[in-house]
Design a protein around this motif. Structure first.
Motif, PDB file in Angstrom:
ATOM      1  N   ALA A 201       2.003  13.675  -2.693  1.00  0.00           N
ATOM      2  CA  ALA A 201       2.981  14.741  -2.444  1.00  0.00           C
ATOM      3  C   ALA A 201       2.283  16.068  -2.180  1.00  0.00           C
ATOM      4  O   ALA A 201       2.684  16.836  -1.296  1.00  0.00           O
ATOM      5  CB  ALA A 201       3.941  14.861  -3.630  1.00  0.00           C
ATOM      6  N   ILE A 202       1.230  16.353  -2.935  1.00  0.00           N
ATOM      7  CA  ILE A 202       0.479  17.595  -2.750  1.00  0.00           C
ATOM      8  C   ILE A 202      -0.244  17.586  -1.405  1.00  0.00           C
ATOM      9  O   ILE A 202      -0.239  18.591  -0.682  1.00  0.00           O
ATOM     10  CB  ILE A 202      -0.503  17.795  -3.911  1.00  0.00           C
ATOM     11  CG1 ILE A 202       0.267  18.108  -5.200  1.00  0.00           C
ATOM     12  CG2 ILE A 202      -1.502  18.907  -3.604  1.00  0.00           C
ATOM     13  CD1 ILE A 202      -0.589  18.159  -6.434  1.00  0.00           C
ATOM     14  N   LEU A 203      -0.846  16.464  -1.043  1.00  0.00           N
ATOM     15  CA  LEU A 203      -1.531  16.373   0.241  1.00  0.00           C
ATOM     16  C   LEU A 203      -0.540  16.490   1.394  1.00  0.00           C
ATOM     17  O   LEU A 203      -0.828  17.132   2.415  1.00  0.00           O
ATOM     18  CB  LEU A 203      -2.299  15.055   0.332  1.00  0.00           C
ATOM     19  CG  LEU A 203      -3.538  14.944  -0.555  1.00  0.00           C
ATOM     20  CD1 LEU A 203      -4.110  13.533  -0.506  1.00  0.00           C
ATOM     21  CD2 LEU A 203      -4.602  15.956  -0.140  1.00  0.00           C
ATOM     22  N   ALA A 289      -1.937   8.061   3.760  1.00  0.00           N
ATOM     23  CA  ALA A 289      -0.728   7.404   3.271  1.00  0.00           C
ATOM     24  C   ALA A 289       0.312   8.387   2.751  1.00  0.00           C
ATOM     25  O   ALA A 289       1.340   7.964   2.227  1.00  0.00           O
ATOM     26  CB  ALA A 289      -1.097   6.415   2.159  1.00  0.00           C
ATOM     27  N   CYS A 290       0.061   9.673   2.906  1.00  0.00           N
ATOM     28  CA  CYS A 290       0.948  10.667   2.285  1.00  0.00           C
ATOM     29  C   CYS A 290       2.250  10.876   3.048  1.00  0.00           C
ATOM     30  O   CYS A 290       3.179  11.498   2.535  1.00  0.00           O
ATOM     31  CB  CYS A 290       0.216  12.005   2.108  1.00  0.00           C
ATOM     32  SG  CYS A 290      -0.104  12.901   3.646  1.00  0.00           S
ATOM     33  N   GLY A 294       3.632  14.755  11.680  1.00  0.00           N
ATOM     34  CA  GLY A 294       2.601  15.127  12.645  1.00  0.00           C
ATOM     35  C   GLY A 294       1.317  14.355  12.475  1.00  0.00           C
ATOM     36  O   GLY A 294       0.423  14.429  13.309  1.00  0.00           O
ATOM     37  N   GLY A 295       1.199  13.578  11.377  1.00  0.00           N
ATOM     38  CA  GLY A 295       0.009  12.762  11.169  1.00  0.00           C
ATOM     39  C   GLY A 295      -1.176  13.576  10.678  1.00  0.00           C
ATOM     40  O   GLY A 295      -1.147  14.801  10.614  1.00  0.00           O
ATOM     41  N   VAL A 296      -2.229  12.878  10.337  1.00  0.00           N
ATOM     42  CA  VAL A 296      -3.421  13.527   9.792  1.00  0.00           C
ATOM     43  C   VAL A 296      -4.652  13.320  10.670  1.00  0.00           C
ATOM     44  O   VAL A 296      -5.751  13.745  10.300  1.00  0.00           O
ATOM     45  CB  VAL A 296      -3.714  12.994   8.365  1.00  0.00           C
ATOM     46  CG1 VAL A 296      -2.576  13.312   7.428  1.00  0.00           C
ATOM     47  CG2 VAL A 296      -3.985  11.487   8.393  1.00  0.00           C
ATOM     48  N   ASP A 297      -4.476  12.685  11.816  1.00  0.00           N
ATOM     49  CA  ASP A 297      -5.623  12.419  12.683  1.00  0.00           C
ATOM     50  C   ASP A 297      -6.252  13.691  13.229  1.00  0.00           C
ATOM     51  O   ASP A 297      -7.418  13.682  13.624  1.00  0.00           O
ATOM     52  CB  ASP A 297      -5.209  11.508  13.846  1.00  0.00           C
ATOM     53  CG  ASP A 297      -4.929  10.081  13.385  1.00  0.00           C
ATOM     54  OD1 ASP A 297      -5.497   9.697  12.342  1.00  0.00           O
ATOM     55  OD2 ASP A 297      -4.154   9.381  14.048  1.00  0.00           O
ATOM     56  N   GLU A 298      -5.460  14.770  13.260  1.00  0.00           N
ATOM     57  CA  GLU A 298      -6.001  16.026  13.773  1.00  0.00           C
ATOM     58  C   GLU A 298      -6.803  16.783  12.726  1.00  0.00           C
ATOM     59  O   GLU A 298      -7.319  17.861  12.984  1.00  0.00           O
ATOM     60  CB  GLU A 298      -4.870  16.917  14.290  1.00  0.00           C
ATOM     61  CG  GLU A 298      -3.888  17.339  13.211  1.00  0.00           C
ATOM     62  CD  GLU A 298      -2.728  18.143  13.772  1.00  0.00           C
ATOM     63  OE1 GLU A 298      -2.194  18.981  13.018  1.00  0.00           O
ATOM     64  OE2 GLU A 298      -2.383  17.949  14.941  1.00  0.00           O
TER      65      GLU A 298
END
Length: 323
Positions: A201-203, A289-290, A294-298
């Protein structure tokens, strides 16, 4: 190489509601000492100064583009020392004297400035010579401690209201973005406290509302980490008379030597912290997995471990920034 011991989310005595507040304050003071103390020969620098170097070396000329918000500041911890070393490193002159603001927004009080001559330009259009600002927040604010910290530097401010790292107030983050700044979140000796659902949740909130974050831990999930905690306990036994004199606190001596609660709690909680500490790969797995929009790939994930006390003391760090 992954630790042989799996992560275990165990309890720490200092987190328990029944642990006396006056002893908790001494435990937190001891942890701050661990962050800020530089022992010649054994240490090239304090862990706090090492964090400042890591931030400047990873963010390079863009470091002045950020406002650094400590979301788990506790009683202040290493952040005031990180601010001092970072601004000294980049040679920032202090801004005009600040004034206290309302409790609904970050507050600061006036204080001495850091003299500096700016030798280099800045990235991202930041004003030449502009110092980097740090903000102290926590779910349980330590306003009196933060007021003392902010009085030592105009570059430190604080939020008097409770701030949930999993649900950062829009006005807190938006205020600095409205000034053209990026927001960088700090988790100093804190991220291991969160179980997996809370960490996710924090991430998620961090990725969706911030431009970077750093996780810094003084322990690691291996034998060296456990040995470091024992050495820290021995250091407390040796240093207790000095700090008892500085703090004018006979109770420090009593709870160190007569009833050794302080060294026991510091070593025990240190071991529990080591067993709760995540590897960079485990943090990155939580990040992916958060469920952030927008995803985390950037995002670019960097990590490492640097020695802060030879031969066993290691600062484990993860710095993530948007590409």
């Amino acid at each position: 190489m992954a630790p042989l011991v799996p992560r275990m989310h165990l309890f720490e005595i200092d987190d328990m509601a029944w642990f006396p507040a006056f002893l908790r304050a001494k435990v937190q003071a001891a942890l701050t000492i661990a962050w800020t103390t530089h022992v010649p020969i054994l240490q090239k620098s304090s862990p706090a100064r090492l964090v400042a170097k890591l931030l400047t070396s990873n963010l390079k000329t863009t470091v002045r583009d950020y406002v650094f918000i400590d979301f788990c500041a506790g009683a202040g911890g290493p952040t005031p020392s990180i601010e001092k070393h970072l601004n000294q490193t980049i040679g920032s002159a202090a801004p005009p004297t600040a004034t206290t603001t309302s409790s609904s927004s970050p507050s600061s009080t006036t204080g001495p400035t850091y003299a500096g001559v700016v030798a280099n330009g800045t990235g991202g259009g930041a004003a030449h010579g502009e110092p980097v600002r740090f903000v102290l927040t926590d779910l349980h604010p330590h306003v009196e401690d933060w007021r003392k910290a902010s009085s030592s530097s105009p570059n430190i401010s604080y939020v008097t209201e409770s701030v949930d790292a999993a649900n950062a107030p829009a006005d807190l983050v938006g205020r600095y973005k409205g000034e053209g700044k990026k927001v960088f979140r700090l988790f100093n000796l804190a991220f291991h406290h969160f179980d997996d659902p809370l960490a996710k949740a924090i991430l998620k909130n961090t990725v969706e509302t911030s431009d970077g974050f750093g996780i810094f831990e003084l322990q690691e999930r291996n034998l060296l980490g456990l040995i470091t905690c024992v050495l820290f306990g021995i250091g407390i036994l040796l240093a207790a008379p000095y700090y008892a004199f500085i703090w004018r606190s006979p109770a420090t001596l009593f709870f160190t030597y007569v009833i050794p609660i302080l060294p026991f709690v510091l070593v025990f909680d240190g071991w529990m912290s080591a067993l709760r500490t995540r590897t960079p790969d485990e943090v990155e797995a939580l990040l992916r997995a958060c469920g952030a929009e927008g995803g985390v790939d950037e995002w670019e994930v960097r990590s490492g471990r640097d020695t802060f006390m030879w031969p066993v003391g290691k600062l484990n760090w993860i710095i993530c920034v948007k590409r």
